[in-house]
Write an enzyme that holds these catalytic residues in place. Sequence first.
Site, mmCIF file in Angstrom:
data_model
loop_
_atom_site.group_PDB
_atom_site.id
_atom_site.type_symbol
_atom_site.label_atom_id
_atom_site.label_comp_id
_atom_site.label_asym_id
_atom_site.label_seq_id
_atom_site.Cartn_x
_atom_site.Cartn_y
_atom_site.Cartn_z
ATOM 1 C CE LYS A 156 38.591 32.678 33.821
ATOM 2 N NZ LYS A 156 39.538 33.818 33.789
ATOM 3 C CE1 TYR B 78 21.639 27.132 63.885
ATOM 4 C CE2 TYR B 78 21.901 27.468 61.511
ATOM 5 C CZ TYR B 78 21.935 26.639 62.631
ATOM 6 O OH TYR B 78 22.261 25.332 62.481
HETATM 7 C C1 LIG Z 1 39.228 34.639 32.616
HETATM 8 C C2 LIG Z 1 40.114 35.088 31.553
HETATM 9 C C3 LIG Z 1 39.594 35.553 30.335
HETATM 10 C C4 LIG Z 1 38.143 35.806 30.119
HETATM 11 O O1 LIG Z 1 37.824 37.067 30.651
HETATM 12 P P1 LIG Z 1 36.307 37.589 30.603
HETATM 13 O O2 LIG Z 1 36.363 38.987 31.072
HETATM 14 O O3 LIG Z 1 35.559 36.694 31.545
HETATM 15 O O4 LIG Z 1 35.860 37.440 29.209
HETATM 16 C C5 LIG Z 1 40.486 35.847 29.327
HETATM 17 N N1 LIG Z 1 41.812 35.705 29.494
HETATM 18 C C6 LIG Z 1 42.339 35.287 30.657
HETATM 19 C C7 LIG Z 1 43.808 35.177 30.789
HETATM 20 C C8 LIG Z 1 41.522 34.973 31.722
HETATM 21 O O5 LIG Z 1 42.059 34.566 32.877
#
Ligand SMILES: *Cc1c(COP(=O)(O)O)cnc(C)c1O
Length: 381
Positions: free
Chosen positions: A44, A272
């Site tokens: 993702k 800045y």
């Molecule tokens: C992001 C996510 C994961 C992965 O989790 P990690 O702790 O990064 O391994 C697994 N399942 C779902 C539903 C997620 O949203």
Amino acid sequence: MTSADQSTPLPVSLNRRIVDHNAIRRNIARIRDVSGVKLMAVVKADAFGHGAVDVARTALSAGAQWLGVATIEEALELRSAGIVAPILAWLIDPRCALDVGVRNNIALSCLNVETLRAVAEAAVRVGATAEVQLELDTGMARGGAAPDVWHELCLAAAEAEQAGTVRVTGVWSHLANATNPSPSSVEDAVTDFERGVGVALDAGLQPAERHLANSAAALEHPATFGTMVRCAASIYGIETVVGRNHELEYATRLTSRVIQLRKVPAGTGVGYGHAYVTPHETTLALVPIGYADGVPRLLGGKGEVVIGGARLPIVGTISMDQLVLDVGTATVRLGDEVVLLGRKADGEPDPAEWADLVGVFPHDVLTSFSTRVERTAVNLT
Ligand SMILES: *Cc1c(COP(=O)(O)O)cnc(C)c1O
């Protein structure tokens, strides 16, 4: 910088994010060694900015069986690149374009009956059986069917299976507290999950996959494994378990170049608001990367970079597009490479160091780079 060798094209961008797929491969090998079950590689958010298609290919070649994404759109990017492996997308809503998900053979997660019905209707329109996985809430109170409506969801899914519109290939949940060294909330979630799987079986479902574990659980809590672990952070080198080191490696290296050097006297206000005033005569180096590229603004006055092996402080306020280093008496030349993120073992800052300095997660650091930073993959299969 010199361009004496005319055959070497000049870089278009001075800022590069180098993604080392060997590091990703080694992280996946560690996860698989420890868990010993199937792996869903979660890609993702463009694989935390590492490039979803590239990482998906590396993960599959390293033994992952499934890919996980949040949205149908993310799944379609993988399918468009020719990736045929099973993909689960979990943020599915009846108001999304579901037909395209069904047509592209993406497993669609359902957290309520309304979504399940919408997927079944999409399947009828497409003329295919939709692959579905059901999400149960086991104590996170984020996504997932609450235990009191789980039974109803399983019955509706079994009915849809009978009608031939959907096929339930998995039941899953997500842990709220896997990074917590105290395992009791994980145990409670496992108990709830097993009860939920029992309800699904009683309803007549035969989900081939049962998955609960995220990265932290995949590395620490065998009771959560089911048929598959579902990992993101660990693949990208993030150590998610507080106080534990699983020898994961970051795959991101961020570099820029020195584009200006100037000698300034003591008492020179820098940037800045003159948030930094030189304590003595020194040399300032200009680096053309800033917070719009993904370098946290709050690193100004706190963060360091490495040039030629020397750690040098980022001084003053970080601007949108540029930042300034006080190089003191270090030997720095125009065009020198500036390592903003690299390997901790080599004395370079890593995403965890930035995260600690500015009070965010390494996840934030890895997902915050803009498209202005040129991404280069190395060690692709
Ligand atoms: C992001 C996510 C994961 C992965 O989790 P990690 O702790 O990064 O391994 C697994 N399942 C779902 C539903 C997620 O949203």
